[in-house]
Write an enzyme that holds these catalytic residues in place. Structure first.
Site, PDB file in Angstrom:
ATOM      1  N   LYS A  91       0.578  29.732  94.933  1.00 46.36           N
ATOM      2  CA  LYS A  91       2.209  29.279  95.615  1.00 46.36           C
ATOM      3  C   LYS A  91       2.881  28.030  95.729  1.00 46.36           C
ATOM      4  O   LYS A  91       3.819  27.587  95.448  1.00 46.36           O
ATOM      5  CB  LYS A  91       2.054  30.025  96.916  1.00 46.36           C
ATOM      6  CG  LYS A  91       1.721  31.569  96.889  1.00 46.36           C
ATOM      7  CD  LYS A  91       2.857  32.230  97.408  1.00 46.36           C
ATOM      8  CE  LYS A  91       2.661  33.924  97.035  1.00 46.36           C
ATOM      9  NZ  LYS A  91       1.448  34.387  97.295  1.00 46.36           N
ATOM     10  N   GLU A 113      11.201  32.835 103.159  1.00 42.92           N
ATOM     11  CA  GLU A 113      10.409  34.021 103.575  1.00 42.92           C
ATOM     12  C   GLU A 113       9.151  34.062 103.104  1.00 42.92           C
ATOM     13  O   GLU A 113       8.685  33.187 102.476  1.00 42.92           O
ATOM     14  CB  GLU A 113      11.173  35.373 102.893  1.00 42.92           C
ATOM     15  CG  GLU A 113      10.352  35.662 101.621  1.00 42.92           C
ATOM     16  CD  GLU A 113      10.610  34.662 100.501  1.00 42.92           C
ATOM     17  OE1 GLU A 113      11.445  34.017 100.526  1.00 42.92           O
ATOM     18  OE2 GLU A 113       9.722  34.510  99.477  1.00 42.92           O
ATOM     19  N   SER A 383      -6.184  33.600  91.608  1.00 43.13           N
ATOM     20  CA  SER A 383      -4.983  33.253  92.194  1.00 43.13           C
ATOM     21  C   SER A 383      -5.158  32.449  93.416  1.00 43.13           C
ATOM     22  O   SER A 383      -4.171  31.590  93.930  1.00 43.13           O
ATOM     23  CB  SER A 383      -3.889  34.204  92.413  1.00 43.13           C
ATOM     24  OG  SER A 383      -4.417  35.184  93.210  1.00 43.13           O
TER      25      SER A 383
HETATM   26  C1  LIG Z   1       0.954  35.758  97.254  1.00 44.43           C
HETATM   27  C2  LIG Z   1      -0.010  36.252  96.425  1.00 44.43           C
HETATM   28  C3  LIG Z   1      -0.192  36.637  95.365  1.00 44.43           C
HETATM   29  C4  LIG Z   1       0.659  37.614  94.959  1.00 44.43           C
HETATM   30  O1  LIG Z   1       2.010  37.047  94.633  1.00 44.43           O
HETATM   31  P1  LIG Z   1       2.530  37.077  93.048  1.00 44.43           P
HETATM   32  O2  LIG Z   1       3.897  36.493  93.050  1.00 44.43           O
HETATM   33  O3  LIG Z   1       2.402  38.457  92.396  1.00 44.43           O
HETATM   34  O4  LIG Z   1       1.530  35.900  92.360  1.00 44.43           O
HETATM   35  C5  LIG Z   1      -1.554  36.783  94.561  1.00 44.43           C
HETATM   36  N1  LIG Z   1      -2.377  36.089  95.114  1.00 44.43           N
HETATM   37  C6  LIG Z   1      -2.560  35.085  96.150  1.00 44.43           C
HETATM   38  C7  LIG Z   1      -3.802  34.390  96.231  1.00 44.43           C
HETATM   39  C8  LIG Z   1      -1.191  35.153  96.771  1.00 44.43           C
HETATM   40  O5  LIG Z   1      -1.309  34.289  97.840  1.00 44.43           O
END
Ligand SMILES: *Cc1c(COP(=O)(O)O)cnc(C)c1O
Length: 398
Positions: A91, A113, A383
């Site tokens: 993010k 948000e 992620s």
């Molecule tokens: C917020 C988040 C997601 C999901 O958001 P996307 O916009 O689909 O990437 C996925 N993995 C993590 C670790 C997150 O914090």
């Protein structure tokens, strides 16, 4: 037009995307679109962003071979380590980019948000770094569930405003942030957290997240001399997935998005969906200013969603994913809460990496892929890190 050059001038990915907003926001979105195009074409802006990504976010993030986990699942498995980026998830890539853009546009304050709090923390950190006052709207229920992230945001000097309206979670928080923005669209910058919302956000957020795939493609080529058979990532709004996929769109590489199947087999609370599998189980409609797949009933009422992973618990999805799905350029599947938790446990035990519950969905998807494609090489978007999920895992008996 090739898939790499979407959206078109009207912000459309095929029939998806666009701009469905009150008249008061049209001018603000056009101003943002223009400023964003100018910034991204400006070499000096690019240099400033690159330096921040390198010296503050910690980029490039590594590419790790997951040998033991891959062996267990019959795969050659590689992890793109966004869990090692500052604040613990991808993010931050987008938050830094948009905060720099807000500064460049002369905005006096930023609103954002947040659902689970990951985007709120990233936005708060980026705004602290640039000295921009920041207000984050967060559902009252989410504030209780994610108290440590509320504390983090407040330490970064951000004002966190509870949203009691509607579902008191992410959907209501987005409504409130937009309402705040409408009140002063010139002085306020809306820092949106995923590839959703009205044009230009799905495009803008993707451009800031493409760094994931650009780095990973380069690193993969350097380490192996070739490209993976497939890329796989979890899809909530879809920003980490599109960031990984986009630089591979012209390659013969399969692209796979994994949605939250929730408590599969159990019907949802209050007649809701019981899952958050928007592309695989939804239908087209308008939510938060954008035409895309969404979870709605036959009257167009948005359904309550459920996922063990707060970051995937959203009834909409980015329009580019709806387009990639409808044109069979990328493929989307679901895994259940239980499969995700199982994969998280295996990854932790075999690799010494505790992934976020969101990421665990991509891992469970990889395990399923290995069953059908033994020996395949797979690049997985790791992620985020799972420290934030320890309470939930303890509740699940781990
Ligand atoms: C917020 C988040 C997601 C999901 O958001 P996307 O916009 O689909 O990437 C996925 N993995 C993590 C670790 C997150 O914090």
């Amino acid at each position: 037009m090739t898939a790499t050059t979407w959206p078109d001038a009207r912000g459309r990915f095929g029939k998806f995307g666009g701009r469905y907003v009150p008249e008061t926001l049209v001018g603000a979105l056009e101003r943002l679109d223009l400023a964003a195009h100018e910034a991204l074409a400006d070499e000096r802006f690019g240099e400033t962003l690159s330096l921040e990504l390198e010296s503050w976010v910690g980029r490039p993030t590594p590419l790790s071979r997951a040998q033991r986990l891959g062996d267990a699942w019959g795969l050659e498995l590689w992890l793109k380590r966004e869990d090692l980026a500052h604040t613990g998830a991808h993010k931050i890539n987008n938050a830094v980019g948009q905060a720099l853009l807000a500064q460049r546009m002369g905005a006096g304050r930023v609103v954002a948000e947040t659902g689970a709090g990951q985007h709120g923390v990233a936005a708060a950190a980026a705004c602290a770094r640039l000295g921009l006052p920041c207000t984050v709207y967060m559902g009252a229920i989410d504030m209780k569930r994610q108290a440590p992230n509320v504390q983090r945001m407040r330490l970064f000097g951000t004002e966190v405003v509870p949203v009691e309206a509607g579902d008191a979670t992410l959907r209501a928080a987005i409504d409130e942030a937009m309402r705040d923005w409408v009140a002063d669209p010139e002085g306020t910058f809306y820092l949106l957290g995923s590839v959703v919302g009205p044009h230009p956000y799905p495009w803008l957020v993707r451009q800031f997240q493409r760094v994931i795939g650009i780095e990973a493609r380069h690193q993969f080529l350097k380490r192996t001399g070739g490209l993976p058979d497939a890329c796989i990532a979890c899809v909530g709004g879809g920003s980490n997935a599109i960031g990984l996929f986009h630089p591979f769109l012209d390659d013969p590489v399969e692209l796979i998005g994994i949605e939250a199947g929730g408590a599969t087999g159990r019907s949802g609370i209050d007649g809701g969906a019981g899952h958050a599998a928007t592309i695989t189980h939804g239908s087209p409609g308008v939510l938060h200013g954008c035409y895309s797949m969404l979870l709605q009933d036959s009257d167009g009422q948005i359904l309550e969603t459920h996922s063990v992973s707060a970051g995937l618990d959203y009834p909409g999805v980015g329009p580019e994913h709806s387009f990639l799905n409808s044109s069979s350029i990328a493929y989307y599947y679901t895994v259940s809460d239980a499969e995700a938790i199982g994969a998280l446990e295996e990854c932790s035990r075999l690799e010494g990496i505790l992934p976020a519950l969101e990421t665990a969905h991509a891992l469970a998807g990889a395990k399923n892929y290995g069953r059908d494609h033994p020996g395949a090489s797979l690049l997985l978007g790791c992620s985020g890190r799972g420290d934030k999920d320890l309470d939930i895992l303890a509740g699940a008996g781990l």
